[in-house]
Motif scaffolding. Sequence first.
Motif, PDB file in Angstrom:
ATOM      1  N   ALA A  13     -60.979 -40.783 -74.821  1.00 36.77           N
ATOM      2  CA  ALA A  13     -62.376 -41.191 -75.031  1.00 36.77           C
ATOM      3  C   ALA A  13     -63.265 -39.985 -75.338  1.00 36.77           C
ATOM      4  CB  ALA A  13     -62.897 -41.926 -73.805  1.00 36.77           C
ATOM      5  N   GLY A  14     -62.671 -38.804 -75.375  1.00 42.00           N
ATOM      6  CA  GLY A  14     -63.442 -37.599 -75.693  1.00 42.00           C
ATOM      7  C   GLY A  14     -63.478 -37.359 -77.192  1.00 42.00           C
ATOM      8  N   PHE A  15     -63.925 -36.191 -77.542  1.00 43.36           N
ATOM      9  CA  PHE A  15     -64.132 -35.854 -78.961  1.00 43.36           C
ATOM     10  C   PHE A  15     -62.808 -35.852 -79.744  1.00 43.36           C
ATOM     11  CE2 PHE A  15     -64.607 -31.772 -81.641  1.00 43.36           C
ATOM     12  CZ  PHE A  15     -64.948 -32.462 -82.796  1.00 43.36           C
ATOM     13  N   ILE A  16     -61.933 -34.898 -79.459  1.00 48.82           N
ATOM     14  CA  ILE A  16     -60.701 -34.787 -80.255  1.00 48.82           C
ATOM     15  C   ILE A  16     -59.777 -35.971 -79.950  1.00 48.82           C
ATOM     16  CG2 ILE A  16     -58.694 -33.333 -80.807  1.00 48.82           C
ATOM     17  CD1 ILE A  16     -60.381 -30.906 -79.813  1.00 48.82           C
ATOM     18  N   GLY A  17     -59.698 -36.332 -78.658  1.00 51.88           N
ATOM     19  CA  GLY A  17     -58.817 -37.425 -78.252  1.00 51.88           C
ATOM     20  C   GLY A  17     -59.112 -38.714 -79.004  1.00 51.88           C
ATOM     21  N   SER A  18     -60.395 -39.001 -79.242  1.00 54.69           N
ATOM     22  CA  SER A  18     -60.724 -40.263 -79.929  1.00 54.69           C
ATOM     23  C   SER A  18     -60.212 -40.244 -81.371  1.00 54.69           C
ATOM     24  CB  SER A  18     -62.233 -40.539 -79.884  1.00 54.69           C
ATOM     25  OG  SER A  18     -62.945 -39.570 -80.619  1.00 54.69           O
ATOM     26  N   ASP A  37     -58.128 -42.244 -69.557  1.00 53.87           N
ATOM     27  CA  ASP A  37     -59.300 -41.374 -69.489  1.00 53.87           C
ATOM     28  C   ASP A  37     -60.120 -41.739 -68.260  1.00 53.87           C
ATOM     29  OD1 ASP A  37     -62.004 -40.234 -70.093  1.00 53.87           O
ATOM     30  OD2 ASP A  37     -61.044 -39.709 -71.996  1.00 53.87           O
ATOM     31  N   LYS A  38     -60.589 -40.726 -67.567  1.00 52.75           N
ATOM     32  CA  LYS A  38     -61.399 -40.944 -66.360  1.00 52.75           C
ATOM     33  C   LYS A  38     -62.837 -41.353 -66.697  1.00 52.75           C
ATOM     34  CE  LYS A  38     -63.001 -38.148 -62.417  1.00 52.75           C
ATOM     35  NZ  LYS A  38     -63.007 -36.784 -61.851  1.00 52.75           N
ATOM     36  N   LEU A  39     -63.244 -41.112 -67.917  1.00 57.45           N
ATOM     37  CA  LEU A  39     -64.626 -41.295 -68.358  1.00 57.45           C
ATOM     38  C   LEU A  39     -65.576 -40.430 -67.531  1.00 57.45           C
ATOM     39  CD1 LEU A  39     -64.825 -45.123 -69.176  1.00 57.45           C
ATOM     40  CD2 LEU A  39     -64.281 -43.219 -70.702  1.00 57.45           C
ATOM     41  N   THR A  40     -65.427 -39.134 -67.671  1.00 56.30           N
ATOM     42  CA  THR A  40     -66.429 -38.209 -67.120  1.00 56.30           C
ATOM     43  C   THR A  40     -67.639 -38.300 -68.050  1.00 56.30           C
ATOM     44  OG1 THR A  40     -65.754 -36.361 -68.513  1.00 56.30           O
ATOM     45  CG2 THR A  40     -64.572 -36.643 -66.411  1.00 56.30           C
ATOM     46  N   TYR A  41     -68.602 -37.434 -67.833  1.00 60.67           N
ATOM     47  CA  TYR A  41     -69.775 -37.425 -68.727  1.00 60.67           C
ATOM     48  C   TYR A  41     -69.345 -37.297 -70.194  1.00 60.67           C
ATOM     49  CZ  TYR A  41     -69.119 -32.614 -69.945  1.00 60.67           C
ATOM     50  OH  TYR A  41     -68.570 -31.481 -70.494  1.00 60.67           O
ATOM     51  N   ALA A  42     -68.183 -36.642 -70.442  1.00 66.70           N
ATOM     52  CA  ALA A  42     -67.751 -36.359 -71.827  1.00 66.70           C
ATOM     53  C   ALA A  42     -66.969 -37.517 -72.446  1.00 66.70           C
ATOM     54  CB  ALA A  42     -66.887 -35.097 -71.860  1.00 66.70           C
ATOM     55  N   GLY A  43     -66.593 -38.486 -71.643  1.00 65.70           N
ATOM     56  CA  GLY A  43     -65.817 -39.613 -72.165  1.00 65.70           C
ATOM     57  C   GLY A  43     -66.760 -40.711 -72.631  1.00 65.70           C
ATOM     58  N   ASN A  44     -66.531 -41.203 -73.824  1.00 59.68           N
ATOM     59  CA  ASN A  44     -67.434 -42.207 -74.400  1.00 59.68           C
ATOM     60  C   ASN A  44     -66.606 -43.224 -75.168  1.00 59.68           C
ATOM     61  OD1 ASN A  44     -69.416 -43.651 -75.662  1.00 59.68           O
ATOM     62  ND2 ASN A  44     -70.401 -41.894 -76.660  1.00 59.68           N
ATOM     63  N   LEU A  45     -66.469 -44.408 -74.592  1.00 61.37           N
ATOM     64  CA  LEU A  45     -65.638 -45.430 -75.265  1.00 61.37           C
ATOM     65  C   LEU A  45     -66.271 -45.921 -76.557  1.00 61.37           C
ATOM     66  CD1 LEU A  45     -64.223 -47.469 -72.253  1.00 61.37           C
ATOM     67  CD2 LEU A  45     -62.957 -46.020 -73.846  1.00 61.37           C
ATOM     68  N   GLU A  46     -67.549 -45.636 -76.741  1.00 61.07           N
ATOM     69  CA  GLU A  46     -68.182 -46.023 -78.009  1.00 61.07           C
ATOM     70  C   GLU A  46     -67.581 -45.240 -79.178  1.00 61.07           C
ATOM     71  OE1 GLU A  46     -72.484 -46.210 -77.683  1.00 61.07           O
ATOM     72  OE2 GLU A  46     -72.339 -47.208 -75.758  1.00 61.07           O
ATOM     73  N   ASN A  47     -66.879 -44.150 -78.870  1.00 58.10           N
ATOM     74  CA  ASN A  47     -66.191 -43.396 -79.940  1.00 58.10           C
ATOM     75  C   ASN A  47     -65.049 -44.201 -80.542  1.00 58.10           C
ATOM     76  OD1 ASN A  47     -67.823 -41.382 -78.983  1.00 58.10           O
ATOM     77  ND2 ASN A  47     -66.197 -40.024 -78.265  1.00 58.10           N
ATOM     78  N   LEU A  48     -64.624 -45.262 -79.859  1.00 55.89           N
ATOM     79  CA  LEU A  48     -63.421 -45.994 -80.280  1.00 55.89           C
ATOM     80  C   LEU A  48     -63.697 -47.459 -80.566  1.00 55.89           C
ATOM     81  CD1 LEU A  48     -60.985 -44.310 -77.756  1.00 55.89           C
ATOM     82  CD2 LEU A  48     -60.831 -44.170 -80.255  1.00 55.89           C
ATOM     83  N   LYS A  49     -64.982 -47.797 -80.759  1.00 58.38           N
ATOM     84  CA  LYS A  49     -65.355 -49.195 -80.993  1.00 58.38           C
ATOM     85  C   LYS A  49     -64.528 -49.837 -82.102  1.00 58.38           C
ATOM     86  CE  LYS A  49     -70.188 -49.866 -79.713  1.00 58.38           C
ATOM     87  NZ  LYS A  49     -71.559 -49.725 -80.169  1.00 58.38           N
ATOM     88  N   ASP A  50     -64.255 -49.062 -83.162  1.00 60.70           N
ATOM     89  CA  ASP A  50     -63.593 -49.633 -84.341  1.00 60.70           C
ATOM     90  C   ASP A  50     -62.132 -50.006 -84.104  1.00 60.70           C
ATOM     91  OD1 ASP A  50     -63.362 -46.798 -84.084  1.00 60.70           O
ATOM     92  OD2 ASP A  50     -62.524 -46.666 -86.097  1.00 60.70           O
ATOM     93  N   PRO A 219     -67.358 -35.595 -86.399  1.00 59.53           N
ATOM     94  CA  PRO A 219     -67.990 -36.723 -85.715  1.00 59.53           C
ATOM     95  C   PRO A 219     -67.558 -36.861 -84.260  1.00 59.53           C
ATOM     96  CG  PRO A 219     -67.137 -37.404 -87.853  1.00 59.53           C
ATOM     97  CD  PRO A 219     -66.661 -36.004 -87.626  1.00 59.53           C
ATOM     98  N   TYR A 220     -68.415 -37.454 -83.440  1.00 58.88           N
ATOM     99  CA  TYR A 220     -68.141 -37.832 -82.039  1.00 58.88           C
ATOM    100  C   TYR A 220     -68.032 -36.658 -81.074  1.00 58.88           C
ATOM    101  CZ  TYR A 220     -66.851 -42.385 -84.111  1.00 58.88           C
ATOM    102  OH  TYR A 220     -66.847 -43.572 -84.813  1.00 58.88           O
ATOM    103  N   GLN A 221     -68.542 -35.480 -81.446  1.00 59.08           N
ATOM    104  CA  GLN A 221     -68.486 -34.365 -80.485  1.00 59.08           C
ATOM    105  C   GLN A 221     -69.682 -34.454 -79.542  1.00 59.08           C
ATOM    106  OE1 GLN A 221     -68.319 -30.328 -82.129  1.00 59.08           O
ATOM    107  NE2 GLN A 221     -67.144 -29.674 -80.355  1.00 59.08           N
ATOM    108  N   PHE A 222     -69.445 -34.236 -78.276  1.00 59.57           N
ATOM    109  CA  PHE A 222     -70.513 -34.365 -77.284  1.00 59.57           C
ATOM    110  C   PHE A 222     -71.584 -33.295 -77.538  1.00 59.57           C
ATOM    111  CE2 PHE A 222     -72.609 -34.328 -73.178  1.00 59.57           C
ATOM    112  CZ  PHE A 222     -72.661 -35.678 -72.878  1.00 59.57           C
ATOM    113  N   PRO A 223     -72.862 -33.701 -77.535  1.00 62.91           N
ATOM    114  CA  PRO A 223     -73.918 -32.759 -77.959  1.00 62.91           C
ATOM    115  C   PRO A 223     -74.308 -31.718 -76.923  1.00 62.91           C
ATOM    116  CG  PRO A 223     -74.844 -34.898 -77.433  1.00 62.91           C
ATOM    117  CD  PRO A 223     -73.359 -35.058 -77.317  1.00 62.91           C
ATOM    118  N   GLU A 224     -73.291 -31.121 -76.303  1.00 64.79           N
ATOM    119  CA  GLU A 224     -73.485 -29.905 -75.505  1.00 64.79           C
ATOM    120  C   GLU A 224     -72.893 -28.738 -76.275  1.00 64.79           C
ATOM    121  OE1 GLU A 224     -71.103 -30.388 -71.956  1.00 64.79           O
ATOM    122  OE2 GLU A 224     -69.281 -30.726 -73.124  1.00 64.79           O
ATOM    123  N   LYS A 225     -72.041 -29.044 -77.265  1.00 62.50           N
ATOM    124  CA  LYS A 225     -71.373 -28.017 -78.052  1.00 62.50           C
ATOM    125  C   LYS A 225     -72.273 -27.643 -79.231  1.00 62.50           C
ATOM    126  CE  LYS A 225     -67.675 -28.402 -75.452  1.00 62.50           C
ATOM    127  NZ  LYS A 225     -66.734 -29.467 -75.536  1.00 62.50           N
TER     128      LYS A 225
END
Length: 380
Positions: A13-18, A37-50, A219-225
């Motif tokens: 659910a993270g950037f590269i993983g998705s 995926d544990k879904l920490t702050y960096a995990g986002n299932l919206e990265n995999l909606k498709d 695309p889909y990289q968490f906006p802390e980077k």
Amino acid sequence: METKRSIIITGGAGFIGSHVVRLLVNKYPDYRIINVDKLTYAGNLENLKDIEGKPNYRFVRMDICDFDGILALMREEKVDGIIHLAAESHVDRSIKDPFTFARTNVIGTLSLLQAARTYWEEQKEGYEGKRFYHISTDEVYGALEMTSPEGIEPPFTTRASSGKKHLAYGTRFFTEDMKYQPHSPYSASKASSDHFVRAFHDTYGMPTIVTNCSNNYGPYQFPEKLIPLFINNICQRRPLPVYGKGENVRDWLYVEDHARAIDVIFHRGQVAETYNIGGFNEWKNIDIIKVLIQTTDRLLGREENEDVGLITYVTDRAGHDLRYAIDSSKLQRELGWEPSLQFEEGIEKTVSWYLANGEWMRRITSGEYEKYYDEMYSGR
Ligand code: NAD
Ligand code: TYD
């Protein structure tokens, strides 16, 4: 025809993983792809909606440190491959909270290895046909100096051992046989996890592979980077915090090229080998920031370079590594992988994606993305 496989991808659910999950789910309809995926702050299932409705895909919310949970899942799904990306991944966070990095990156990796060992050793065929693929970073090698052949100002044109011509800020590059010299708590924790993976090969005969990749963008990289943070800040006309003088050099690779490399290496890489993955694409931070400003302003229809004034030099990161530069000749030579995109094309695609996906960014910055799991998955 590919043989059927059942693969756990951690950190999907993270950037590269998705990107890896999406690639494998779409490319191998006969495979079972289980995203753990544990879904920490960096995990986002919206990265995999498709792809979340695809029949060969399953999401399981689980911590990689949960040995019993992972073992039970491996038995249930008859897992024969693990592609391990789950990690705490941001250097700045590791400086503030190193323990979390040791827990997930070191203990989590060890726990996953031990669960895989337990399950695979229960099988009558043992490790035959199995694979544990660990995704790591070039940061384990430490920092390279900026040196140039006499009389030449960097960047200068040079040639990799594969024959590939590229621009470089120094004469040395990270190769697979280089000594590990991590400097940040993040890179120290990744280095430690790499050692455990190799130890499981050497001690128990587990078929492992390790790859060390340079900085990814897309695309889909968490906006802390750097790249998504700065694109978002330019859009919002917020300051762009450049650490130190912006002179540090990173080697950038488009994330889909990394995902393609992972696919190639998982299927055709040699057990017990290490492959470095990179794009021969070195940039000083300040130059990349200028490209981001130029591209974002142009695509938003603003005056060219209107937002250069947002650049704000701030205190440098502690222990900030000066230069990373990967030599990926071995991967090119042995497995024929090469980056597909020129950087200019990759940055254009990336900025365009973030501008077209403002809602994805808004849901992250507002925290709404964290509710997606409960809305879509709980009770399934
Ligand atoms: P990311 O931070 O975007 O994603 C990490 C994912 O791991 C998240 O979905 C998170 O929820 C999950 N996770 C974290 N702790 C977990 C735990 N204890 N159990 C289960 N899941 C957990 O990271 P990324 O940038 O996609 O990086 C993925 C991997 O690639 C990492 O191992 C990183 O070290 C490596 N890497 C990253 C880069 C880069 O430029 N981003 C470059 C080279 C290597
Ligand atoms: P980052 O994206 O955090 O990746 P890494 O630290 O793994 O290389 O940072 C990339 C470079 O950009 C790094 O040299 C630090 C710098 N940087 C800034 O100057 N400002 C920022 O706000 C961030 C997040 C990074």
